[in-house]
Design a protein around this motif. Structure first.
Motif, PDB file in Angstrom:
ATOM      1  N   THR A 104      -6.549  -6.959  -6.764  1.00  0.00           N
ATOM      2  CA  THR A 104      -6.275  -8.291  -6.221  1.00  0.00           C
ATOM      3  C   THR A 104      -6.850  -9.372  -7.137  1.00  0.00           C
ATOM      4  N   LEU A 107      -4.695  -9.571 -10.245  1.00  0.00           N
ATOM      5  CA  LEU A 107      -3.427 -10.284 -10.017  1.00  0.00           C
ATOM      6  C   LEU A 107      -3.661 -11.791  -9.971  1.00  0.00           C
ATOM      7  N   ASN A 173       6.089  -4.316  -9.137  1.00  0.00           N
ATOM      8  CA  ASN A 173       5.208  -3.344  -8.486  1.00  0.00           C
ATOM      9  C   ASN A 173       5.894  -1.979  -8.477  1.00  0.00           C
ATOM     10  N   ASN A 177       4.974  -0.686  -3.068  1.00  0.00           N
ATOM     11  CA  ASN A 177       4.484  -0.856  -1.701  1.00  0.00           C
ATOM     12  C   ASN A 177       5.167  -2.115  -1.165  1.00  0.00           C
ATOM     13  N   VAL A 207      -0.847  -0.003  -9.194  1.00  0.00           N
ATOM     14  CA  VAL A 207      -2.001   0.587  -8.502  1.00  0.00           C
ATOM     15  C   VAL A 207      -1.690   1.957  -7.879  1.00  0.00           C
ATOM     16  N   TRP A 208      -0.401   2.211  -7.609  1.00  0.00           N
ATOM     17  CA  TRP A 208      -0.044   3.490  -6.982  1.00  0.00           C
ATOM     18  C   TRP A 208       0.334   4.547  -8.013  1.00  0.00           C
ATOM     19  N   SER A 236      -5.923   0.405 -10.032  1.00  0.00           N
ATOM     20  CA  SER A 236      -6.989   0.256  -9.031  1.00  0.00           C
ATOM     21  C   SER A 236      -7.618   1.603  -8.702  1.00  0.00           C
ATOM     22  N   LYS A 239      -7.042   3.212  -5.088  1.00  0.00           N
ATOM     23  CA  LYS A 239      -5.914   4.089  -4.767  1.00  0.00           C
ATOM     24  C   LYS A 239      -6.073   5.456  -5.422  1.00  0.00           C
ATOM     25  N   THR A 244     -10.397   2.804  -0.697  1.00  0.00           N
ATOM     26  CA  THR A 244      -9.730   1.495  -0.797  1.00  0.00           C
ATOM     27  C   THR A 244     -10.694   0.315  -0.709  1.00  0.00           C
TER      28      THR A 244
HETATM   29  N1  PMP Z   1      -1.223  -4.230  -5.115  1.00  0.00           N
HETATM   30  C1  PMP Z   1      -0.646  -3.384  -4.261  1.00  0.00           C
HETATM   31  C2  PMP Z   1       0.806  -3.101  -4.408  1.00  0.00           C
HETATM   32  C3  PMP Z   1      -1.388  -2.779  -3.255  1.00  0.00           C
HETATM   33  O1  PMP Z   1      -0.796  -1.946  -2.409  1.00  0.00           O
HETATM   34  C4  PMP Z   1      -2.762  -3.080  -3.148  1.00  0.00           C
HETATM   35  C5  PMP Z   1      -3.630  -2.521  -2.061  1.00  0.00           C
HETATM   36  N2  PMP Z   1      -3.080  -1.690  -1.205  1.00  0.00           N
HETATM   37  C6  PMP Z   1      -3.317  -3.961  -4.057  1.00  0.00           C
HETATM   38  C7  PMP Z   1      -2.529  -4.531  -5.024  1.00  0.00           C
HETATM   39  C8  PMP Z   1      -4.773  -4.350  -3.983  1.00  0.00           C
HETATM   40  O2  PMP Z   1      -5.582  -3.446  -4.650  1.00  0.00           O
HETATM   41  P1  PMP Z   1      -7.174  -3.623  -4.624  1.00  0.00           P
HETATM   42  O3  PMP Z   1      -7.642  -3.115  -3.326  1.00  0.00           O
HETATM   43  O4  PMP Z   1      -7.640  -2.815  -5.797  1.00  0.00           O
HETATM   44  O5  PMP Z   1      -7.452  -5.075  -4.781  1.00  0.00           O
END
Ligand code: PMP
Ligand code: GLN
Length: 390
Positions: A104, A107, A173, A177, A207-208, A236, A239, A244
């Motif tokens: 986050t 981003l 992405n 998600n 992240v996935w 991340s 994940k 989390t």
């Molecule tokens: N991007 C996506 C697509 C996510 O699904 C998530 C969390 N589920 C994040 C960013 C955020 O990741 P983080 O917890 O490392 O900030």
């Protein structure tokens, strides 16, 4: 005593006008109603014990003051080695890898650092909820590409309608998600052609990357021909290790981009807890069997839950990756995902996420997202309740 004078100036209207995130809202409802929470995406497994033990050890015996702004060297090296091993990506850890407080932050920093007010930004809908407010706050002008169930794919015409020479950045992405799609090389090459033609940066939320099923391999955008110089890759640890709450993110980009990304990071969080960084550095070096075991166990849960939902009479769309699967309500004659999720949590005690929350405009209102990253008994208890409901 006169009552204190209230503050009267306008707050930032974008944030002042935002609602609490759909994940937080549904989790709060689930807590209040003691429902089974298959909404917000988090596993109910405590995560790998050796990685957690490393973090505990680092808290007790390691360095607890500011680590270097770009991240612990051992973690930056581990990220570089991990991507070389898993995705055949060559990176220079000193110039091209940075650690952030979660994806986050990565981003938010990238959008602040790369966008100038008025720049157009291509976004795919459904979109992860943080994207749009961050793009707007950075002054970006969103242009949407709509993805539709059941396949959630994009084509040349959809990209042509969204991209122009005013496009600065596309936020992509993959795996996606909430739709649980893993885009293949052909789709990525199509997107890459548009990025190159219009001189656009691809901000890739990957992240996935490790949570992919049925033998699929994640392809990083950085590895697509012509994209090395114009891609920012975000990963991340949350994940990768099913932790989390840890909020340890990785950014990989060419030195020219990284110089500017690092400036944003230095004034957003500056750094990330060193003990968690040390544990993630250890974790990234774990044997292949850990990563394969994680995928296998997620896939088993996906299959168990899919079968159960189908037995209840739900139409389940394919889940190729992530912790999520989506259910199509249209075959049940339903067209209001929000109403359905509220009714479901109230009447059965099972929480899911209405997918219309992931749209800024023209929402698809017939799909809902379940998180299956749960123990068998949690999934079975939810299925039992859902069978009665449907
Ligand atoms: N991007 C996506 C697509 C996510 O699904 C998530 C969390 N589920 C994040 C960013 C955020 O990741 P983080 O917890 O490392 O900030
Ligand atoms: N990424 C998680 C999900 O998709 C939620 C993260 C959050 O609550 N911000 O469920």
């Amino acid at each position: 005593m006169p009552s204190p004078k209230p503050f009267q100036k306008t707050l930032n209207p974008l944030f002042a006008g935002l609602q609490t995130s759909v994940f937080e809202t549904m989790s709060m409802r689930a807590r209040a109603l003691q429902a089974i929470n298959l909404g917000q995406g988090f596993p109910d497994d405590p995560g790998p014990e050796d990685v957690r033990a490393k973090a505990a050890e680092a808290v007790l015996t390691g360095w607890n003051q500011y680590p270097p702004m770009m991240g612990l060297p051992e973690l930056r090296q581990a990220v570089s080695a991990h991507y070389l091993k898993w995705h055949n990506l060559q990176t220079d850890w000193e110039q091209e890898v940075m650690i952030t407080s979660g994806a986050t932050e990565a981003l938010a920093g990238a959008l602040m650092a790369l966008i100038e007010p008025g720049d157009e930004v291509v976004l795919f809908q459904p979109l992860y909820d943080a994207y749009l407010p961050l793009v707007l706050r950075a002054g970006g002008v969103p242009k949407f590409v709509n993805l539709s169930p059941p396949h959630w794919q994009f084509d040349e015409a959809a990209l042509a309608a969204a991209f122009s020479d005013k496009t600065k950045l596309v936020l992509f992405n993959n795996p996606l998600n909430p739709a649980a799609v893993v885009y293949d090389k052909q789709a990525m090459e199509l997107l890459a052609r548009f990025c190159i033609r219009h001189d656009v940066i691809a901000l890739c939320d990957e992240v996935w990357e490790h949570v992919v099923f049925d033998g699929r391999q994640h392809i990083p955008m950085l590895a697509i021909e012509g994209m090395r110089e114009r891609t920012v890759k975000i990963g991340s640890a949350g994940k990768i290790f099913s932790l989390t709450g840890w909020k340890v993110g990785f950014v990989v980009a060419t030195p020219a981009l990284m110089k500017v990304l690092a400036k944003a990071h230095q004034f957003i969080t500056f750094t990330t807890p060193p003990n968690l960084q040390a544990a993630v550095a250890y974790g990234l070096g774990k044997d292949d069997s850990y990563f394969e075991g994680m995928r296998h166990s997620m896939m088993r849960s996906r299959d168990r839950f899919t079968t159960g939902l189908m037995q209840c009479g739900f139409t389940v769309l394919p889940s190729e990756g992530t912790y999520f699967l989506t259910v199509d309500l249209a075959p049940l004659g339903l067209s209001d995902d929000v109403a359905f999720c509220h009714k479901m949590i109230e009447e059965t005690g099972v929480a899911a996420i209405p997918m219309s929350a992931f749209y800024a405009q023209d929402p698809v209102k017939t799909t809902i997202r379940f998180c299956f990253a749960k123990k068998d008994e949690t999934l079975d208890a939810a299925l039992e309740k859902l069978a009665r409901f449907i």
